[in-house]
Motif scaffolding. Sequence first.
Motif, short mmCIF file in Angstrom:
data_model
loop_
_atom_site.label_atom_id
_atom_site.label_comp_id
_atom_site.label_asym_id
_atom_site.label_seq_id
_atom_site.Cartn_x
_atom_site.Cartn_y
_atom_site.Cartn_z
N ARG A 144 1.08 -1.07 -0.17
CA ARG A 144 -0.25 0.00 -0.12
C ARG A 144 1.38 1.72 0.00
O ARG A 144 1.88 1.37 0.68
N GLY B 275 -0.64 4.24 -9.74
CA GLY B 275 -1.38 3.47 -8.32
C GLY B 275 -2.58 4.13 -7.74
O GLY B 275 -1.40 5.76 -7.63
N GLN C 105 -4.09 4.81 -0.93
CA GLN C 105 -5.12 4.26 0.25
C GLN C 105 -4.60 4.87 1.23
O GLN C 105 -5.60 5.02 2.46
N THR D 201 -10.66 1.08 -4.78
CA THR D 201 -10.03 -0.04 -4.55
C THR D 201 -10.56 -0.35 -2.88
O THR D 201 -11.27 -1.91 -2.69
N ARG D 202 -12.00 0.37 -2.75
CA ARG D 202 -12.81 -0.19 -1.98
C ARG D 202 -12.12 -0.28 0.03
O ARG D 202 -12.37 -0.58 0.37
N TRP D 203 -11.07 0.58 0.02
CA TRP D 203 -9.97 -0.08 1.09
C TRP D 203 -9.77 1.49 1.13
O TRP D 203 -8.51 2.23 0.18
#
Length: 239
Positions: free
Chosen positions: A2, A77, A80, A127-129
């Motif tokens: 991450r 990317g 997060q 990313t749902r996080w």
Amino acid sequence: MRRALVTGGSGTLGAAIARALAADGCHVLIHANAAAERARSLAGEIAAAGGSAEAVVFDVTDAGATAAALESLLETGPIQILVNNAGIHDDAVMPGMRREQWSRVIDVSLNGFFNVTQPLLMPMIGTRWGRIVSLSSVAAIAGNRGQTNYAAAKAGLHGATKSLALELAPRGITVNAVAPGIIASPMADGAFDADAVKKLVPMKRAGRPEEVADLVAFLTSERAAYISGQVIAINGGMI
């Protein structure tokens, strides 16, 4: 791995947070504006210790420059984990405060929060996080003489944190604020001598940057998945 962005990462507290996130296995993007060399040095230190980090340089108050820098970072990317740590003091009692003092402090802490956070949200949502932590202050909770501008800016982050937490909760993203008290740093050491700290802090000492960093690292971890919309004080019992 991450990716974590720490704004104001070249300062004492930001550096401690960057080290903690790197130790947790993140690739840390260490943001700086004026102190670019310190950010690069810290990234090198983290890499030498086996971690992963790089320095990024832009002015959070410049919406265009911030958007361009983040667009470039997002090409490789999503980010997060975001720690909004950038902030400044420019203290004066309100009757003698200049408009520039008010505007600059608000601009860095509050407008900077928007300029950095908003462009990262849709990639993070995809990313749902995600984890967003903003650094506030005990001044935003209890007030402090000579810091009306700073307290207002940081208190604004509290409302933004709670509202954004509601918006992002269904997407697996938590949003919290951390409000430190007196934390050992060159700035705090110049403002508070040992006797003053003992009078103000029930624990009779200043906090360590690493103690705040540990809290931030927890809030950005899997273990804190059900904590969101909170303002968490870390101040040795001051309030």
